[in-house]
Design a protein around this motif. Structure first.
Motif, mmCIF file in Angstrom:
data_model
loop_
_atom_site.group_PDB
_atom_site.id
_atom_site.type_symbol
_atom_site.label_atom_id
_atom_site.label_comp_id
_atom_site.label_asym_id
_atom_site.label_seq_id
_atom_site.Cartn_x
_atom_site.Cartn_y
_atom_site.Cartn_z
ATOM 1 N N GLY A 44 -67.130 -18.739 -59.182
ATOM 2 C CA GLY A 44 -68.252 -18.814 -60.105
ATOM 3 C C GLY A 44 -68.452 -17.537 -60.899
ATOM 4 N N MET A 45 -67.400 -16.715 -61.010
ATOM 5 C CA MET A 45 -67.500 -15.422 -61.683
ATOM 6 C C MET A 45 -66.764 -15.457 -63.030
ATOM 7 S SD MET A 45 -66.913 -12.756 -58.538
ATOM 8 C CE MET A 45 -67.145 -11.366 -59.664
ATOM 9 N N PRO A 46 -67.488 -15.577 -64.127
ATOM 10 C CA PRO A 46 -66.843 -15.582 -65.446
ATOM 11 C C PRO A 46 -66.025 -14.321 -65.717
ATOM 12 C CG PRO A 46 -69.128 -16.305 -65.608
ATOM 13 C CD PRO A 46 -68.948 -15.778 -64.222
ATOM 14 N N ALA A 47 -66.354 -13.229 -65.051
ATOM 15 C CA ALA A 47 -65.629 -11.981 -65.269
ATOM 16 C C ALA A 47 -64.159 -12.106 -64.883
ATOM 17 C CB ALA A 47 -66.280 -10.849 -64.483
ATOM 18 N N LEU A 48 -63.813 -13.109 -64.082
ATOM 19 C CA LEU A 48 -62.427 -13.282 -63.661
ATOM 20 C C LEU A 48 -61.605 -14.104 -64.665
ATOM 21 C CD1 LEU A 48 -62.834 -13.967 -59.820
ATOM 22 C CD2 LEU A 48 -61.926 -11.910 -60.911
ATOM 23 N N ARG A 49 -62.242 -14.637 -65.706
ATOM 24 C CA ARG A 49 -61.519 -15.496 -66.649
ATOM 25 C C ARG A 49 -60.297 -14.821 -67.271
ATOM 26 N NH1 ARG A 49 -66.629 -17.983 -69.978
ATOM 27 N NH2 ARG A 49 -67.502 -19.279 -68.304
ATOM 28 N N PRO A 50 -60.399 -13.571 -67.746
ATOM 29 C CA PRO A 50 -59.208 -12.952 -68.352
ATOM 30 C C PRO A 50 -58.031 -12.846 -67.381
ATOM 31 C CG PRO A 50 -61.188 -11.731 -68.949
ATOM 32 C CD PRO A 50 -61.600 -12.705 -67.900
ATOM 33 N N ALA A 51 -58.315 -12.476 -66.130
ATOM 34 C CA ALA A 51 -57.239 -12.351 -65.142
ATOM 35 C C ALA A 51 -56.614 -13.707 -64.842
ATOM 36 C CB ALA A 51 -57.775 -11.720 -63.857
ATOM 37 N N VAL A 52 -57.439 -14.746 -64.844
ATOM 38 C CA VAL A 52 -56.937 -16.099 -64.607
ATOM 39 C C VAL A 52 -56.137 -16.588 -65.811
ATOM 40 C CG1 VAL A 52 -57.630 -18.507 -64.299
ATOM 41 C CG2 VAL A 52 -58.765 -16.708 -62.983
ATOM 42 N N ALA A 53 -56.676 -16.400 -67.015
ATOM 43 C CA ALA A 53 -56.010 -16.868 -68.228
ATOM 44 C C ALA A 53 -54.639 -16.226 -68.415
ATOM 45 C CB ALA A 53 -56.891 -16.588 -69.440
ATOM 46 N N ALA A 54 -54.500 -15.000 -67.934
ATOM 47 C CA ALA A 54 -53.216 -14.299 -68.067
ATOM 48 C C ALA A 54 -52.106 -14.974 -67.283
ATOM 49 C CB ALA A 54 -53.382 -12.853 -67.613
ATOM 50 N N LEU A 55 -52.475 -15.874 -66.372
ATOM 51 C CA LEU A 55 -51.480 -16.540 -65.527
ATOM 52 C C LEU A 55 -51.209 -17.981 -65.948
ATOM 53 C CD1 LEU A 55 -52.811 -15.088 -62.158
ATOM 54 C CD2 LEU A 55 -50.590 -14.571 -63.186
ATOM 55 N N LEU A 56 -51.795 -18.409 -67.048
ATOM 56 C CA LEU A 56 -51.593 -19.790 -67.510
ATOM 57 C C LEU A 56 -50.136 -20.066 -67.859
ATOM 58 C CD1 LEU A 56 -54.745 -20.289 -69.763
ATOM 59 C CD2 LEU A 56 -54.216 -21.533 -67.652
ATOM 60 N N ALA A 57 -49.434 -19.040 -68.290
ATOM 61 C CA ALA A 57 -48.032 -19.220 -68.665
ATOM 62 C C ALA A 57 -47.092 -18.636 -67.617
ATOM 63 C CB ALA A 57 -47.772 -18.576 -70.027
ATOM 64 N N ASP A 58 -47.557 -18.503 -66.395
ATOM 65 C CA ASP A 58 -46.715 -17.943 -65.337
ATOM 66 C C ASP A 58 -45.469 -18.815 -65.154
ATOM 67 O OD1 ASP A 58 -47.059 -15.819 -62.929
ATOM 68 O OD2 ASP A 58 -45.978 -17.592 -62.218
ATOM 69 N N PRO A 59 -44.317 -18.201 -64.924
ATOM 70 C CA PRO A 59 -43.083 -18.991 -64.751
ATOM 71 C C PRO A 59 -43.125 -19.960 -63.579
ATOM 72 C CG PRO A 59 -42.580 -16.673 -65.136
ATOM 73 C CD PRO A 59 -44.052 -16.761 -64.926
ATOM 74 N N ASP A 60 -43.939 -19.657 -62.574
ATOM 75 C CA ASP A 60 -44.008 -20.552 -61.418
ATOM 76 C C ASP A 60 -44.979 -21.696 -61.723
ATOM 77 O OD1 ASP A 60 -43.404 -20.848 -58.351
ATOM 78 O OD2 ASP A 60 -45.544 -21.194 -58.576
ATOM 79 N N PRO A 61 -44.537 -22.952 -61.652
ATOM 80 C CA PRO A 61 -45.403 -24.079 -62.010
ATOM 81 C C PRO A 61 -46.673 -24.162 -61.167
ATOM 82 C CG PRO A 61 -43.112 -24.774 -61.859
ATOM 83 C CD PRO A 61 -43.165 -23.389 -61.317
ATOM 84 N N ALA A 62 -46.584 -23.830 -59.880
ATOM 85 C CA ALA A 62 -47.773 -23.917 -59.025
ATOM 86 C C ALA A 62 -48.807 -22.872 -59.421
ATOM 87 C CB ALA A 62 -47.379 -23.746 -57.556
ATOM 88 N N VAL A 63 -48.346 -21.696 -59.804
ATOM 89 C CA VAL A 63 -49.264 -20.643 -60.256
ATOM 90 C C VAL A 63 -49.924 -21.059 -61.562
ATOM 91 C CG1 VAL A 63 -49.433 -18.261 -61.078
ATOM 92 C CG2 VAL A 63 -48.046 -18.795 -59.063
ATOM 93 N N ALA A 64 -49.137 -21.552 -62.515
ATOM 94 C CA ALA A 64 -49.686 -21.990 -63.797
ATOM 95 C C ALA A 64 -50.693 -23.123 -63.605
ATOM 96 C CB ALA A 64 -48.562 -22.425 -64.728
ATOM 97 N N ASP A 65 -50.377 -24.065 -62.715
ATOM 98 C CA ASP A 65 -51.287 -25.182 -62.436
ATOM 99 C C ASP A 65 -52.589 -24.674 -61.826
ATOM 100 O OD1 ASP A 65 -51.734 -28.238 -61.803
ATOM 101 O OD2 ASP A 65 -52.111 -27.168 -59.925
ATOM 102 N N ALA A 66 -52.482 -23.732 -60.865
ATOM 103 C CA ALA A 66 -53.679 -23.171 -60.240
ATOM 104 C C ALA A 66 -54.521 -22.401 -61.251
ATOM 105 C CB ALA A 66 -53.286 -22.263 -59.081
ATOM 106 N N ALA A 67 -53.862 -21.712 -62.193
ATOM 107 C CA ALA A 67 -54.594 -20.976 -63.212
ATOM 108 C C ALA A 67 -55.367 -21.928 -64.123
ATOM 109 C CB ALA A 67 -53.628 -20.124 -64.033
#
Length: 351
Positions: A319-342
């Motif tokens: 519930g912490m909006p401050a984490l959005r940038p760190a999460v968004a940075a992983l949307l294109a992670d090469p690992d599909p499970a990481v990208a899906d979790a992001a």
């Protein structure tokens, strides 16, 4: 040399085990009742082992120690205490932090126990004047918990883990199989004593303990965060909370833990940095950073991708909006499970 009597050999063995740091010692024959094998087969048939295919592949050898090593005559079970110095529930109300199971806060117990088991086995063969011995630290198809119960170290509780009157739920188990015939014997008061207590069943966040003594690994948070590969099923993600490696809930609520007074073995060396690690820092870990951060830790064996996947679920639950940038940075992670979790985490934070 003079060979000691069986009783004298056992006395010496117990003394040497204590000197090496083992808090519990039990001895039993290297056999298990047929009902243990039957229960294992039924559990596997229901698919409760999830993706742990090696359990099904080695079921025949798991049935009894002699199925794995026909020369085994006795099984020596050893317990190393890891009584936590911190509250297992310490990070409730800390959405910025990830929670690591207390057993993984320090050094990998495999690396701590195995040299000691080898040293004890060498002592035994030397004192006995011959024989053979093999050591095991949760890395072979050996059912340590049923053997430890037969050896009198404790009993398997309703959560299926071992419970000791003296050490509660906080024991790492190791085993030595030997060709030497030794008289059986364990700790006093090792009779099953769960009674009508159901705390472990009641607290399980996912209901993985389907019934007393029946654990469905597919729903267990320890299994999901450590053993499960790929995306964790969505129905379990909210229940993960901020748990990023393992889960202590069913162990931590056991009433027998109030008698666990022996401190954790000094060799396990808990790392203060793992007590309440900040999710923002963990989400930024690349492969090299992950390996450096968890060098010597059991966490390292699951790899960076699975670990960051877990941290993303925790971020989504924060519930912490401050984490959005760190999460968004992983949307294109090469690992599909990481990208899906992001993607999932970002949707939770946006919501």
């Amino acid at each position: 040399m003079t060979t000691p009597t069986s009783e004298g050999l056992v006395r010496g063995l117990r003394a040497e085990a204590r000197r090496l740091g083992f808090a519990a010692v039990g001895i039993t024959s290297a056999t298990l009742p047929e009902e243990v094998a039957a229960d294992l087969r039924a559990w596997l048939a229901e698919g409760m082992h999830g993706g742990m295919g090696w359990m099904a592949a080695t079921a025949g050898r798991r049935a009894s120690p002699t199925a794995m090593w026909p020369g085994a005559r006795s099984a020596i079970l050893l317990g190393l205490p890891y009584t936590p110095a911190v509250d297992p529930f310490r990070n409730e109300g800390r959405p910025d932090a990830g929670t690591i199971s207390v057993y993984a806060l320090g050094r990998d117990y495999h690396e701590v126990m195995k040299p000691r088991l080898k040293a004890l086995a060498r002592w035994l063969l030397g004192a006995a004047g011959g024989g053979e011995a093999k050591v095991f630290t949760d890395t072979a198809p050996l059912m340590e918990k049923p053997l430890a119960a037969r050896a009198g170290i404790g009993w398997q509780g309703k959560h299926t883990n071992l419970v000791s009157r003296r050490h509660g739920s906080w024991l790492f188990l190791g085993a030595i199989l030997t060709s030497i015939e030794l008289p059986a014997g364990g700790e006093p008061g090792a009779v099953a004593s769960c009674g009508s207590c159901s705390r472990c069943l009641d607290i399980c966040p996912t209901g993985a303990i389907r019934a007393p003594y029946r654990l469905d690994a597919r729903a267990c948070i320890s299994y999901l965060t450590i053993e499960h590969r790929g995306p964790i099923p969505e129905r379990f993600r909210r229940a993960l909370g901020n748990r990023i490696y393992g889960c202590d809930d069913c162990l931590a609520v056991c009433p027998w833990n109030r008698f666990a007074t022996a401190p954790a073995d000094p060799g396990l060396e808990g790392d203060p940095a793992n007590v309440a690690p900040r999710l923002a820092e963990l989400l930024a870990l690349d492969e090299a950073g992950f390996r450096a951060r968890f060098r010597g830790s059991p966490i390292r064996r699951i790899g960076r991708n699975r670990f960051v996947r877990n941290c993303l679920y925790a971020a989504g639950n924060s519930g912490m909006p401050a984490l959005r940038p760190a999460v968004a940075a992983l949307l294109a992670d090469p690992d599909p499970a990481v990208a899906d979790a992001a993607s999932w985490a970002l949707a939770q934070l946006a919501g």
